[in-house]
Scaffold this motif. Structure first.
Motif, PDB file in Angstrom:
ATOM      1  N   VAL A  51      51.320  39.873  32.820  1.00 52.72           N
ATOM      2  CA  VAL A  51      50.452  40.777  33.952  1.00 52.72           C
ATOM      3  C   VAL A  51      50.542  40.302  35.007  1.00 52.72           C
ATOM      4  O   VAL A  51      50.546  40.976  36.263  1.00 52.72           O
ATOM      5  CB  VAL A  51      49.194  40.921  33.129  1.00 52.72           C
ATOM      6  N   SER A  55      40.790  42.204  32.062  1.00 51.02           N
ATOM      7  CA  SER A  55      41.575  42.686  30.863  1.00 51.02           C
ATOM      8  C   SER A  55      41.944  44.269  30.806  1.00 51.02           C
ATOM      9  O   SER A  55      42.899  44.593  30.166  1.00 51.02           O
ATOM     10  CB  SER A  55      41.163  42.206  29.454  1.00 51.02           C
ATOM     11  N   TYR A 105      42.749  45.892  33.303  1.00 49.94           N
ATOM     12  CA  TYR A 105      44.104  46.238  34.138  1.00 49.94           C
ATOM     13  C   TYR A 105      45.330  46.344  33.078  1.00 49.94           C
ATOM     14  O   TYR A 105      45.511  45.316  32.478  1.00 49.94           O
ATOM     15  CB  TYR A 105      44.263  45.254  35.152  1.00 49.94           C
ATOM     16  N   GLU A 106      46.206  47.137  33.181  1.00 48.10           N
ATOM     17  CA  GLU A 106      47.251  47.288  32.562  1.00 48.10           C
ATOM     18  C   GLU A 106      48.650  47.482  33.469  1.00 48.10           C
ATOM     19  O   GLU A 106      48.409  47.930  34.563  1.00 48.10           O
ATOM     20  CB  GLU A 106      47.347  48.442  31.732  1.00 48.10           C
ATOM     21  N   THR A 130      49.613  50.323  36.478  1.00 46.32           N
ATOM     22  CA  THR A 130      48.484  50.857  36.814  1.00 46.32           C
ATOM     23  C   THR A 130      48.511  50.786  38.667  1.00 46.32           C
ATOM     24  O   THR A 130      48.596  49.566  38.781  1.00 46.32           O
ATOM     25  CB  THR A 130      47.161  50.653  36.202  1.00 46.32           C
TER      26      THR A 130
END
Length: 203
Positions: free
Chosen positions: A51, A69, A71-72, A75
């Motif tokens: 990430v 957490s 956030y992916e 995105t």
């Protein structure tokens, strides 16, 4: 006799070096790897290195940035003023440029418990002292009233749920965010059991 003793000592020393060298090499390699880790990885030990490495260089190298957490990878990321953060993929930059005020629909069943989360399609790169403005309104044809909470962060960058106004048919509020990269999200619950509750929201 002296030659035999010298040979034995040399053999022991060589064996010791062979045994110790790999461990030393591994330790050195680990030390170098830690030193090369992005500044954001050191600040966020609980976030996957994949990430962190997926972020634009500006974010990877920020020693103060908190990555939530929510956030992916992939995105779209925008600044508080809505401008895309440079360094993203072409597709993410295009999506970020179209973010505007995003939101969604949150649905709560009639038990009075908090619903699952409804997430935005864009993540926000905050800044120290910044707040995110949430607003919501009861969906059409819904007769019940409800309560809505939005994701925010305290002074230590820890996620918290904050009430967005009072329970009823609509609400709005600025929720503390700070220097955090995260995706806005809300949750809701009905105030009229056993009726469910549905609301649309924006940030």
């Amino acid at each position: 006799m002296k030659r035999i003793l010298v040979s034995v000592c040399a053999a022991i020393a060589t064996t010791a070096l062979v045994a110790v060298a790999p461990a030393g090499a591994r330790a050195g390699t680990t030390g170098e790897t830690m030193a090369e880790r992005p500044a954001a990885a050191k600040k966020n030990p609980g976030i996957s290195l994949d990430v962190i490495n997926s972020l634009p260089a500006e974010l990877r190298n920020d020693p103060t940035l908190v990555v939530d957490s929510s956030y992916e990878i992939g995105t779209p990321i925008v600044r508080p003023d809505g401008t895309p953060v440079p360094g993203q993929s072409r597709a993410a930059m295009a999506a970020a440029a179209a973010c505007g005020r995003r939101g969604g629909t949150v649905v709560a069943v009639g038990t009075g418990r908090w619903s699952g989360v409804s997430k935005s399609g864009c993540s926000i790169l905050g800044r120290p002292g910044w707040v995110v403005g949430y607003s919501w309104a009861r969906a059409q044809n819904v007769r019940s009233t409800g309560c809505v909470q939005g994701l925010g962060f305290n002074a230590r960058g820890q996620a918290t749920w904050q009430a967005i106004g009072i329970c009823g048919t609509s609400g709005r509020r600025g929720v503390p965010w700070g220097n955090v990269l995260a995706t806005p999200k809300v949750r809701a619950r009905t105030a009229v059991i056993p009726l469910g509750f549905v609301a649309t929201w924006r940030h």
